[in-house]
Enzyme design. Structure first.
Site, PDB file in Angstrom:
ATOM      1  N   PRO A   1     -66.392  42.204 -14.619  1.00  0.00           N
ATOM      2  CA  PRO A   1     -65.733  40.791 -14.997  1.00  0.00           C
ATOM      3  C   PRO A   1     -64.391  40.832 -15.361  1.00  0.00           C
ATOM      4  CG  PRO A   1     -67.773  40.971 -16.150  1.00  0.00           C
ATOM      5  CD  PRO A   1     -67.512  42.478 -15.544  1.00  0.00           C
ATOM      6  N   CYS A   2     -63.484  40.213 -14.628  1.00  0.00           N
ATOM      7  CA  CYS A   2     -61.930  40.149 -14.934  1.00  0.00           C
ATOM      8  C   CYS A   2     -61.731  38.912 -15.664  1.00  0.00           C
ATOM      9  CB  CYS A   2     -61.196  40.120 -13.627  1.00  0.00           C
ATOM     10  SG  CYS A   2     -61.198  41.975 -12.963  1.00  0.00           S
ATOM     11  N   GLN A   3     -61.523  38.898 -17.030  1.00  0.00           N
ATOM     12  CA  GLN A   3     -61.331  37.814 -17.806  1.00  0.00           C
ATOM     13  C   GLN A   3     -59.789  37.253 -17.390  1.00  0.00           C
ATOM     14  OE1 GLN A   3     -63.587  36.220 -19.562  1.00  0.00           O
ATOM     15  NE2 GLN A   3     -64.939  37.611 -18.784  1.00  0.00           N
ATOM     16  N   PRO A   4     -58.958  37.923 -17.082  1.00  0.00           N
ATOM     17  CA  PRO A   4     -57.560  37.234 -16.820  1.00  0.00           C
ATOM     18  C   PRO A   4     -57.592  36.143 -16.009  1.00  0.00           C
ATOM     19  CG  PRO A   4     -57.371  39.662 -16.803  1.00  0.00           C
ATOM     20  CD  PRO A   4     -58.701  39.382 -16.803  1.00  0.00           C
TER      21      PRO A   4
END
Length: 360
Positions: free
Chosen positions: A84-87
């Site tokens: 997962p890439c929150q940005p």
């Protein structure tokens, strides 16, 4: 020495979620032994719908020997994952704009999962690696560092338009494949485009706030009387500009409102759906209105637009699970169809390497 005369690819799915990648890989003949995720809600879908076991763990602190033990003796090993890439999440960006991120104090935390995935690859050295992620990742320094960790691998990556692989969605994803066995490449996909109709056209009709008595997941959220009037004036593929002026929201009248024409929109039967998000069950959250029924798409319809089969079970008691929880699980999933084409790519690659080894 790789036993390329044996065809089995043994895989581990990191950040497995509800098993979209796992199920897709298995559909392509790959033996997924383990799914790993920090969310305990992912145990049921992984173990109920596939042959994989589930490990509730943070990949950041996962012991590499667990991975190595599963791969021991495997003809070919595959480490897969979608960190997962929150940005890049809509809600993450909105929060940062609201609260400020000038100091970038959380940036390392944002990227840590991609970093830890690369660390595991370095330590375990599987034969094959795949990563699926958001397209903007390719422009980030972390992606370059991830590629550097693939020293000794043949690597290919590209942004895949999911319509081209037969998924009825306008989703775009960065797909990376790597192999220690030989050169590997992601082909140009040209599958027949799927549509909303081909995916969900045969499901029973239900009203807003209603549920199919034979399928607890085929249920739709309620609509207020105002939104019921709005959807009745909405045309498939149209915008809120199709409504009478008295139904329009004050935000639509502002200049900024003009940039969000698909909000409160209906899908079109003979076109792909928009990207399915964690909030896709809400009529006002995007173009998530049903093409001709006066409601938002159901949770089952959302999952089928993600490539999941009609009988896929996400939670033990889906009837009592909240829309928010099920929406999160479905919207965050790797599309099953994408898992299938990645699995087929690896199966073909191993067969080709085996053929060349035999020939020489």
């Amino acid at each position: 020495m790789h036993k390329l005369n044996e065809t089995e690819i043994v895989a581990i799915d990191l950040f497995c979620g509800v098993g979209g990648l796992t199920y897709g890989l298995q559909s392509a003949g790959i033996s997924v032994k383990l799914g790993v995720d920090i969310d305990p809600d992912c145990a049921h879908p992984i173990e109920h719908n596939s042959q994989a076991n589930f490990l509730n763990a943070d990949v950041a602190s996962l012991d590499p020997t667990i991975v190595s033990e599963i791969f021991k003796g495997a003809p070919v090993s595959l480490l897969a994952g979608c960190a997962p890439c929150q940005p890049f999440s809509t809600y993450s960006r909105a929060a940062k704009q609201k609260h400020g991120d000038a100091a970038g104090e959380n940036r390392n935390e944002d990227w840590r999962l991609v970093e830890h995935f690369g660390d595991l690859v370095e330590k375990v050295q599987p034969d094959l690696v795949t990563m699926e992620n958001v397209p903007p990742l390719a422009q980030q320094p972390i992606f370059k560092r991830f590629l550097e960790k693939l020293h000794g691998y043949w690597v290919d990556w590209r942004v895949v338009e999911c319509q081209s692989i037969g998924l009825p969605q306008t989703r775009k994803r960065l797909v990376l494949v790597a192999s220690r066995l030989g050169p590997i490449a992601i082909p140009e996909f040209e599958k027949t485009p799927a549509t909303v109709r081909t995916a969900i056209g045969e499901l029973p009709k239900i009203p807003a706030g209603g549920m199919d008595p034979n399928d607890a997941l085929h249920r739709a959220s309620r609509l207020s009387s105002l939104n019921l009037q709005r959807i009745r004036h909405s045309k498939p593929g149209g915008t809120w500009r199709d409504w009478p002026e008295d139904l329009r929201s004050s935000c639509h009248l502002k200049d900024t409102g003009a940039t969000y024409p698909s909000v409160y929109g209906r899908m079109k039967w003979d076109a792909p759906a928009p990207t399915i998000t964690t909030q896709c069950f809400g009529y006002g959250n995007g173009r998530f209105g049903h093409p001709d029924q006066d409601r938002a798409i159901s949770l089952r319809e959302a999952s089928m637009l993600q490539g999941f089969p009609k009988n896929y079970s996400f939670l033990p008691d889906e009837q009592n699970a909240s829309f928010d929880k099920l929406g999160r699980l479905i919207g965050n999933a790797v599309p099953v169809t994408l898992g299938e084409v990645i699995g087929e790519l690896f199966s073909d690659h191993v067969a080709k390497m085996r053929s060349e080894t035999t020939r020489h």
